[in-house]
Design a protein around this motif. Sequence first.
Motif, PDB file in Angstrom:
ATOM      1  N   LEU A  16      21.122  -6.177  50.108  1.00 25.72           N
ATOM      2  CA  LEU A  16      22.088  -6.724  51.063  1.00 25.72           C
ATOM      3  C   LEU A  16      23.431  -6.013  50.963  1.00 25.72           C
ATOM      4  N   VAL A  17      23.848  -5.688  49.745  1.00 33.65           N
ATOM      5  CA  VAL A  17      25.095  -4.960  49.548  1.00 33.65           C
ATOM      6  C   VAL A  17      25.008  -3.595  50.233  1.00 33.65           C
ATOM      7  N   CYS A  18      23.876  -2.943  50.077  1.00 32.86           N
ATOM      8  CA  CYS A  18      23.642  -1.657  50.724  1.00 32.86           C
ATOM      9  C   CYS A  18      23.786  -1.796  52.242  1.00 32.86           C
ATOM     10  N   LEU A  19      23.122  -2.768  52.814  1.00 36.16           N
ATOM     11  CA  LEU A  19      23.186  -2.982  54.267  1.00 36.16           C
ATOM     12  C   LEU A  19      24.606  -3.288  54.731  1.00 36.16           C
ATOM     13  N   ALA A  20      25.297  -4.146  54.007  1.00 37.00           N
ATOM     14  CA  ALA A  20      26.658  -4.518  54.388  1.00 37.00           C
ATOM     15  C   ALA A  20      27.585  -3.303  54.343  1.00 37.00           C
ATOM     16  N   THR A  21      27.431  -2.479  53.333  1.00 36.38           N
ATOM     17  CA  THR A  21      28.261  -1.280  53.197  1.00 36.38           C
ATOM     18  C   THR A  21      28.015  -0.336  54.366  1.00 36.38           C
TER      19      THR A  21
END
Length: 173
Positions: A16-21
């Motif tokens: 999720l962090v990857c996607l948000a970034t």
Amino acid sequence: KKISLYSPRDEQDLQLVCLATLADLMPLKDENRILVKLGLDAMNKGKVRYGLSELFARQNMLGKHLGTTDLTWNITPVLNAGGRLGHPEKGVELFLEQDPLKRAELADQMIQFNKERKQLGVDAWPLVEKAAAESLENFNNSLVIAVDEHVHRGVTGILATKLVQYFKVPSIV
């Protein structure tokens, strides 16, 4: 055998962090680059978190080695579409829902929102292009402005970006 420093839960969160970034178009340097790489590594291990796996299935991405381009062109627009159309909670529900059948339904809704968002942009383009062209002279060929009540507010930013590319000047929609 490679030992992971992260628990399965950490790896799901890193996805999720990857996607948000990527969705926020953050520069891929320093910690952002590391977090995106860790999230991609977790996805490419084949243990895609629930909610995301349903979107991958609908975008024909399951089992494919993923990179940032795959996510930014195929997943983040789908996730952003709900918010653009006034349903930002649907993306959150997709990632929190425990029932696989409800997740499938939510993923289908997200895909449909993205199709609607695309169509809204296609339908509005002739309106904003005409209004922008007419405004160009009023602003010494250095700005375009397009105002039309038929343009959905959820696509104004996308259309403004397209106008910048088309007219090569700043734009407001």
